[in-house]
Design an enzyme around this catalytic site. Structure first.
Site, PDB file in Angstrom:
ATOM      1  N   ASP A   1       0.801  -1.226   0.000  1.00 27.04           N
ATOM      2  CA  ASP A   1       0.000   0.000   0.000  1.00 27.04           C
ATOM      3  C   ASP A   1       0.835   1.278   0.000  1.00 27.04           C
ATOM      4  O   ASP A   1       0.305   2.367  -0.246  1.00 27.04           O
ATOM      5  CB  ASP A   1      -0.957   0.021   1.194  1.00 27.04           C
ATOM      6  CG  ASP A   1      -2.192  -0.834   0.959  1.00 27.04           C
ATOM      7  OD1 ASP A   1      -2.438  -1.218  -0.199  1.00 27.04           O
ATOM      8  OD2 ASP A   1      -2.906  -1.125   1.937  1.00 27.04           O
TER       9      ASP A   1
ATOM     10  N   LYS B   1      -6.483  -3.778  -7.060  1.00 29.91           N
ATOM     11  CA  LYS B   1      -6.959  -2.832  -6.045  1.00 29.91           C
ATOM     12  C   LYS B   1      -8.091  -1.984  -6.631  1.00 29.91           C
ATOM     13  O   LYS B   1      -8.727  -2.372  -7.600  1.00 29.91           O
ATOM     14  CB  LYS B   1      -5.792  -1.967  -5.566  1.00 29.91           C
ATOM     15  CG  LYS B   1      -4.709  -2.742  -4.824  1.00 29.91           C
ATOM     16  CD  LYS B   1      -5.174  -3.217  -3.461  1.00 29.91           C
ATOM     17  CE  LYS B   1      -4.055  -3.836  -2.658  1.00 29.91           C
ATOM     18  NZ  LYS B   1      -4.468  -4.189  -1.288  1.00 29.91           N
TER      19      LYS B   1
END
Length: 406
Positions: A291, A318
């Site tokens: 992330d 994502k």
């Protein structure tokens, strides 16, 4: 909402309070739904956590979790073991393009009843809650840790607990360890050894009070800001632990190589720019903290530094294909990026084009990762309110640091 960030030459030192970790909050919300006497402090104010809370309170059959990927995974497991509950989980157009098959197959191994409403392997899904007939499940180890955590979170509520066998090399280990640590914090016993996760059954009336640590992913944007700032500029943020459960705390070591020093005072950290002598290890492996890849890539671009990031295979599924999005937007600014299925190579750049409009692709991290470039040149952020997914206060916090946002 589109915003213009004007070019600024320096930042104003200030202290910011970052909201609780979305990752920790969403795990604890599932545990609280299973064990209602658990108390949670410093709950994330993100859209994702609000959607999770709303879904757990809902008595409706159809539950729409919009863009919230964590909620989709965790709620799939939660509703699958809620005996007698019928649920249809759906989401945004992008959510219906994000795979769920691996988790569904794992739950089916346990005897859960889940079917697809549209495309095989993707939401929306129909769940008929029932008590599992098995206490052992096997799945590939290199899948998203959220699939594994989803199973871990409901495991203790099952009559015989759960044994999860992972085949191959495990990715995103810190997120699995985070889940295990939070289970222990509320009184649930479990182990993770030799690719086998064992969670013991627990039918006790758990009543622990747990405080959510602030979000390290959100802290990454301030590491980027300080890295792009002037020597001795600093930002103070809270509240963080030296011994964090969050894999993104790897920021401390990564940004030390980019000239940023981290100091702790109880649960408050101060980030200070201490050096312009910067380097980044060739082939920085982010498989345990994917992330923060967008933040690091944009920081390096802003510093005119080349970088090669690996371990990024989960970024393809994502909120958007984050590798393609990074390549497109950095190249609009004048950079040169090469990507594969799990790597990103950025060449060094001497200049950054002004007044470029950055597309965010309904991805909160795209908006926040590019914002620090205002320290290099003016830019526009499209659909800037997408940050509410994880960090609703982001733009107001940037203003406290002297960012000029129109």
């Amino acid at each position: 909402m589109n915003l213009k960030l004007e070019n600024i030459s320096s930042i104003e030192n200030n202290t910011l309070q970052i909201t609780g970790s979305k990752s920790e909050t969403n795990r604890l919300l599932i545990l609280q739904a299973l064990y209602p006497n658990i108390e949670i402090e410093n709950v994330s104010n993100s859209d994702d956590s609000k959607l999770m809370q709303r879904a757990l309170r809902s008595n409706e059959v159809v539950i729409d979790i919009h863009h919230a990927g964590t909620a989709m995974r965790f709620l799939t497991a939660y509703f699958a073991v809620k005996k007698g509950r019928e649920t249809i989980l759906t989401g945004s157009k992008r959510m219906q393009e994000r795979p769920i098959k691996i988790l569904v197959n794992a739950l089916r191994q346990l005897g859960c009843a889940i079917s697809y409403e549209k495309k095989e392997g993707y939401p929306p899904i129909k769940i008929l809650g029932r008590q599992p007939i098995s206490n052992q499940v096997t799945l590939k180890a290199n899948v998203s840790s959220q699939y594994i955590s989803a199973l871990m979170l409901v495991a203790a509520s099952l009559p015989d607990g759960l044994v999860i066998i992972l085949n191959g090399k495990v990715t995103s280990v810190p997120y699995i360890n985070m889940t295990l640590s939070l289970l222990k914090d509320v009184g649930i016993a479990g182990t993770f050894e030799n690719n086998v996760i064992t969670i013991l059954s627990n039918n006790d009336d758990l009543s622990q009070k747990v405080r959510v640590e602030s979000d390290w992913s959100s802290a990454s944007y301030f590491y980027s800001i300080v890295a792009l700032a002037n020597i001795n500029d600093s930002v103070t943020i809270g509240s963080y632990k030296k011994e964090s459960y969050q894999g993104d705390s790897a920021l401390i070591e990564i940004y030390r190589d980019l000239g940023v020093e981290t100091s702790f005072d109880d649960n408050i950290i101060t980030l200070t720019k201490v050096s312009n002598e910067i380097r980044l290890p060739e082939g920085l492996d982010l498989s345990n903290s994917p992330d923060i890849a967008q933040t690091i890539a944009v920081t390096c671009f802003g510093l005119g530094l080349r970088c090669y990031l690996t371990g990024l295979h989960t970024l393809k599924i994502k909120e958007t294909d984050r590798l393609e999005a990074l390549k497109t937007e950095i190249e609009k600014l004048g950079g040169s990026v090469t990507i594969t299925q799990d790597t990103l190579r950025l060449e060094s750049s001497k200049s950054i084009k002004a007044d470029v409009s950055i597309a965010t692709y309904n991805d909160h991290r795209m908006a926040m990762a590019f914002a620090p470039l205002a320290l290099r040149n003016s830019l526009y952020i499209e659909n800037a309110d997408v940050v509410s997914k994880s960090y609703p206060d982001f733009w107001s916090d940037l203003k406290k640091l002297g960012f000029k946002i129109l």
